[in-house]
Structures are given as C-alpha cells and as structure tokens.
Design a protein around this motif. Structure first.
Motif, short mmCIF file in Angstrom:
data_model
loop_
_atom_site.label_atom_id
_atom_site.label_comp_id
_atom_site.label_asym_id
_atom_site.label_seq_id
_atom_site.Cartn_x
_atom_site.Cartn_y
_atom_site.Cartn_z
N ASN A 29 0.65 -0.69 0.05
CA ASN A 29 -0.09 -0.39 0.22
C ASN A 29 0.87 1.42 0.42
N HIS A 33 -3.26 4.86 -1.05
CA HIS A 33 -5.25 4.24 -0.50
C HIS A 33 -5.21 4.39 0.48
N ASN A 155 1.34 -7.99 -6.15
CA ASN A 155 -0.18 -8.64 -7.23
C ASN A 155 -0.90 -9.39 -6.34
N TRP A 157 -0.43 -10.61 -3.18
CA TRP A 157 -0.66 -10.42 -1.60
C TRP A 157 -1.81 -10.39 -1.52
N TYR A 158 -2.62 -9.04 -2.25
CA TYR A 158 -4.35 -9.17 -1.99
C TYR A 158 -4.97 -9.61 -2.10
N ASN A 159 -4.18 -10.35 -2.88
CA ASN A 159 -5.22 -11.96 -2.34
C ASN A 159 -5.24 -13.01 -0.97
N LEU A 162 -6.96 -9.88 1.92
CA LEU A 162 -8.31 -9.22 1.61
C LEU A 162 -8.61 -10.86 2.09
N ALA A 168 -10.15 -7.19 -5.19
CA ALA A 168 -8.54 -6.44 -4.81
C ALA A 168 -8.56 -5.26 -5.50
N PHE A 171 -7.30 -2.08 -4.98
CA PHE A 171 -6.23 -2.10 -4.30
C PHE A 171 -4.60 -2.34 -5.55
N GLN A 172 -4.97 -3.48 -6.21
CA GLN A 172 -3.64 -3.69 -6.82
C GLN A 172 -3.21 -2.80 -7.83
N ASP A 217 -8.54 -12.20 7.62
CA ASP A 217 -7.14 -11.81 6.85
C ASP A 217 -6.63 -13.67 6.96
N GLU A 250 -9.97 -0.59 4.75
CA GLU A 250 -11.08 -1.58 3.80
C GLU A 250 -12.35 -1.00 4.43
#
Length: 272
Positions: A29, A33, A155, A157-159, A162, A168, A171-172, A217, A250
C-alpha cells in the motif's frame, strides 16, 4: 519529499493547526490507498501520511536496514521536519513496531498508538516463518529476488490479505501504479531487519494503545490477535470481523470513528 535522519521520504500533509494524526501505509500500500481516510479526517485533524523508507516512493538509502531504531528515526524525523510537537500514530502491521519504538524514545510526543494488524514481535516472527518464502529471508539474495518479482508479489499479496468477498483490483491498481512509476516494495529488507529484533526490546511500552484487528485476514489465520498485549498489557483490541489485513482502509469510516474518539479523549485530557 522531505529529509529525515535515515533518508528522504514521501509525505502528504494536510497542514492545519488541528490535532495531528500520522499514518503509514503497510506495503505494498502507498499514500494513495489512504485517500478516503484522509478525506474523512481532514475536517477534524491535521492528517499526515508518509511512505516508510523502502516502500512507495520513499526509496531506502544504502545504509537503511529496517531496524527498530532506524524506523523510529524516520517517524520522529517526519515529526521534526514538519514541526509537529505531538501526534497520534495510526500504523499498520510491521510498521507498528517502529511506532512502538518511537513512543519509547519520545513518549511525550506520541499521544496514542492505533496499530492495525500488529501482533507481538514473536508472533510476527512466526508469521514470517509461515508466509514469507525462505529466499527472501537471505541477505542480498532476498533483495535481488524481491526486486525482480516485486510486481508479482504485490499483486498476489492482496488475494491472500483481503477477504474473499472484497474485490482486490482497486488495491492492486494503486500498488502496481506506484511500482510502475519508480516506487519500491522492499519486503525482503523489512523481513530481514525485524527478524533481527527481539520482543523484549518493546516490552516497556506505556503509551495508550489500540489494536485494530481484521478477523478475515487469511495470512494471520493462526496469529493471536491479542498477542501484542504480552508487551503492552494495557492495549485495547478492537475486532473488525468483516476485514482482512488492512482494516484501516478496508473500512475507513469505521476506523475514522475510532481515531476521532481518540482525538476527542486526548484533547479533553490535555492540561488547560
């Protein structure tokens, strides 16, 4: 960009005379963000947000090793450079340890810590063992691999971080845009730096502390959300049951309400 004792960092500052709250994004981030959270809080506070060295557009100096003392020097350097006498710190994940050290060094300047997804340092070490690939923990090799695959790492990490119900892409896109425009995501550096630190060095924290924890998480599925209380028994833990790794961005409205309540309490408790 402003200078700190450990190198230049990229900063947003709403620049007002209101009570100050300082945010630091949890890489990958970046400041962008935090647009919505900044928008919510600016009418009520002076909002500062900066990328720690090694993340976003705050490129690390060759001597920056992501230690507790260097991270705290970056935090206090921002306060000094912007002439901020005291502030509430809203930090996230590993950056929470730098906030804790800054509060140890300058307790009169840090009014309250609001740490999102920050466990104890020992719990973070166990998280690293579970989540971070072994090559990233190796000096030099980890930095090379991290640089080569930083877009892929950011890329993907968000999958994981979140909830499955959260899209995602937004964020990505912000993270990848930063990297495409010269930003950095020094995951290997911060992992190696904090793995050299011991939990006992943070055990005398006395600054008022609120931990905000995203219960969905998946990366922290095995982490005790109350583990930071081992170092700071006075900490209050607030669960965001519908959030993942980034409860502050979020659910910015809900998080902003916590910050505003802390500002009000802090201001009411100040000596006349």
């Amino acid at each position: 960009m402003i200078e700190t004792p450990v190198g230049p960092v990229r900063v947003y500052d709403s620049a007002s005379d209101k009570p100050c709250v300082v945010f630091v994004p949890d890489g990958p981030n970046v400041i962008e963000h935090y647009d919505r959270l900044i928008e919510l809080l600016t009418p009520h506070a002076r909002v500062v947000c900066f990328d720690m060295p090694g993340f976003g557009h705050s490129l690390p100096s060759p001597t920056y090793g992501h230690s507790l003392n260097q991270g705290a020097a970056a935090v206090l350097g921002v306060l000094d450079r912007l002439h901020i006498k005291s502030a509430i710190l809203g930090f996230s994940c590993a950056n929470g340890f730098y906030a804790l050290r800054a509060a140890q060094i300058a307790p009169d300047r840090i009014l309250h810590l609001v740490l999102s997804q920050t466990p104890s340092l020992n719990a973070m070490h166990r998280w690293v063992d579970r989540i971070v690939p072994r090559p990233l923990k190796t000096p030099v090799i980890g930095q090379i691999i991290g640089w080569l695959f930083q877009r892929k790492a950011a890329n993907s990490w968000y999958n994981v971080a979140l909830p499955k119900t959260t899209h995602a892409k937004s964020f990505q896109d912000k993270a990848l845009n930063a990297i495409s425009n010269g930003g950095c995501f020094c995951l290997a550096g911060i992992v190696q730096g904090l793995c050299r630190e011991q939990e006992e060095s943070l055990s005398n924290a006395t600054t008022p502390l609120t931990v905000v924890w995203g219960a969905k998480d998946r990366s922290h599925r095995s982490t005790d959300s109350n583990s930071l209380c081992n170092s700071a028994p006075h900490a209050e833990v607030v669960q965001f049951q519908d959030c993942g790794h980034f409860p502050d961005i979020e659910q910015p409205e809900r998080y902003a309400a916590i910050i505003l309540e802390i500002i009000e309490t802090t201001e009411n408790n100040r000596p006349a």
